[in-house]
Design a protein around this motif. Structure first.
Motif, mmCIF file in Angstrom:
data_model
loop_
_atom_site.group_PDB
_atom_site.id
_atom_site.type_symbol
_atom_site.label_atom_id
_atom_site.label_comp_id
_atom_site.label_asym_id
_atom_site.label_seq_id
_atom_site.Cartn_x
_atom_site.Cartn_y
_atom_site.Cartn_z
ATOM 1 N N VAL A 123 0.839 -1.203 0.000
ATOM 2 C CA VAL A 123 0.000 0.000 0.000
ATOM 3 C C VAL A 123 0.876 1.257 0.000
ATOM 4 N N THR A 124 1.918 1.253 0.798
ATOM 5 C CA THR A 124 2.828 2.403 0.848
ATOM 6 C C THR A 124 3.414 2.694 -0.525
ATOM 7 N N GLU A 125 3.851 1.648 -1.212
ATOM 8 C CA GLU A 125 4.440 1.820 -2.538
ATOM 9 C C GLU A 125 3.407 2.322 -3.542
ATOM 10 N N ASN A 126 2.196 1.838 -3.440
ATOM 11 C CA ASN A 126 1.178 2.204 -4.422
ATOM 12 C C ASN A 126 0.534 3.559 -4.163
ATOM 13 N N LEU A 127 0.561 4.030 -2.931
ATOM 14 C CA LEU A 127 -0.013 5.345 -2.637
ATOM 15 C C LEU A 127 1.035 6.455 -2.604
ATOM 16 N N LEU A 128 2.316 6.077 -2.478
ATOM 17 C CA LEU A 128 3.369 7.095 -2.404
ATOM 18 C C LEU A 128 4.437 6.933 -3.484
ATOM 19 N N GLY A 129 4.471 5.773 -4.138
ATOM 20 C CA GLY A 129 5.543 5.507 -5.081
ATOM 21 C C GLY A 129 5.085 5.165 -6.479
ATOM 22 N N SER A 130 5.392 3.944 -6.910
ATOM 23 C CA SER A 130 5.181 3.545 -8.305
ATOM 24 C C SER A 130 3.718 3.571 -8.731
ATOM 25 N N GLY A 131 2.797 3.301 -7.809
ATOM 26 C CA GLY A 131 1.374 3.296 -8.172
ATOM 27 C C GLY A 131 0.893 4.660 -8.619
ATOM 28 N N ILE A 132 1.207 5.681 -7.827
ATOM 29 C CA ILE A 132 0.841 7.058 -8.176
ATOM 30 C C ILE A 132 1.566 7.485 -9.449
ATOM 31 N N GLN A 133 2.836 7.089 -9.568
ATOM 32 C CA GLN A 133 3.615 7.459 -10.755
ATOM 33 C C GLN A 133 2.975 6.922 -12.033
ATOM 34 N N SER A 134 2.708 5.626 -12.067
ATOM 35 C CA SER A 134 2.234 5.003 -13.312
ATOM 36 C C SER A 134 0.777 5.300 -13.608
ATOM 37 N N ASN A 135 -0.058 5.414 -12.578
ATOM 38 C CA ASN A 135 -1.495 5.573 -12.801
ATOM 39 C C ASN A 135 -1.963 7.023 -12.866
#
Length: 304
Positions: A123-135
């Motif tokens: 969740v941390t990665e997707n809300l602060l890292g690669s998830g936000i970046q790609s989506n």
């Protein structure tokens, strides 16, 4: 100590409240980011209303991408992510109490903590890292690059950015859509993973499908909730194969031609993982395991 039904309702409320609390901030984040980006876009070189393909404009786009990411990932957003992550502890605690109520005594093993840590890291990665970046961030960058290299009109470019950031076809901006879908899916999936780990330890075979129906609920979820209201409150794990074929208590639900599964279910959903994946992305329902002791005798006899 609350009884099983009270704990189920507490679990559902905790998940809903946590998701809603996180996502209520997103519209203001989007508006602030959009205002900052429009200001930067005003510096783009233009010929009349046409955006020029120039080195200056490419550099401005790079700056917009950087500013957009910073506008999203500000201190308030990061604080909200930290608060959301705490809800994983709350869900763990409620589910632990629930299984104690079901079995009389339940103590989670070390594997439960490992699952929670893995979920929180994701969740941390997707809300602060690669998830936000790609989506979100990279998709805005694509819009800008495509319009500059295609010599689009400035008015059209601003309109495309506005729609992407604040008003997609679903009624949300890109960040709001992503954040709502991801947080709903992540926390519900974690709860279901916890439950299935307990099922494996305790050898439970019966479930009840719980959660509220929304206007966006899929036919699969509606059919299971309808079946519950029509007397099929409990389902046996052996019925999952029928469910995946779209047969729920004699009712047929639409099958997606690409996946071969009921509409909305994730590709790859099978008998082994249905209780974890449930109705697919953005599904807020739970297959809650129950003891066979609460299942009516006539129903038990059908699955001997």
């Amino acid at each position: 100590m609350p009884n099983q039904e009270q704990l189920i309702q507490q679990l559902l409320k905790t998940i809903d409240d946590s998701v809603n609390s996180f996502n209520e901030q997103i519209p203001s984040v989007q508006k602030k980011a959009f205002a900052k980006i429009v200001k930067l876009m005003g510096d783009l070189d233009k010929t009349g209303d046409t955006v020029k393909l120039s080195v200056k404009n490419i550099k401005i786009i790079a700056q917009i991408k950087k500013e957009f990411e910073g506008a999203i990932l500000d201190s308030n957003y990061k604080k909200k992510v930290d608060e959301f992550l705490k809800s994983f502890d709350e869900v763990s605690d409620i589910n632990s109490k629930y299984f104690s109520a079901v079995t009389g005594a339940f103590k989670p093993s070390e594997v439960f903590e490992a699952i929670k840590i893995a979920s929180v890291d994701s969740v941390t990665e997707n809300l602060l890292g690669s998830g936000i970046q790609s989506n979100v961030v990279n998709k805005l960058n694509d819009i800008l690059i495509q319009n500059v290299t295609g010599s689009a009109s400035y008015e059209d470019l601003v309109d495309q950015v506005r729609i992407f950031m604040t008003d997609t076809k679903e009624g949300d901006g890109a960040l709001a859509k992503y954040a709502k879908t991801y947080t709903t899916t992540a926390l519900n999936t974690y709860s279901r993973q916890y439950n299935e780990t307990a099922v494996s330890d305790l050898g439970l075979q019966w479930y009840k499908y719980v959660g509220s129906l929304l206007t966006t609920s899929r036919p699969f979820c509606k059919a299971l909730i309808d079946a519950k209201q029509e007397g099929m409150e409990y389902v046996h794990k052996s019925q999952f194969d029928d469910f995946l074929r779209g047969d729920i208590n004699g009712k047929k639900v639409p099958i997606n031609k690409k996946t071969g599964l009921p509409e909305g279910l994730e590709a790859g959903t099978n008998v082994s993982n249905l209780a974890v994946k449930a109705g697919g992305w953005n599904c807020g329902h739970q297959f809650m395991p129950v003891s066979s002791k609460v299942v009516p005798k006539e129903l038990l006899n059908k699955f001997k």
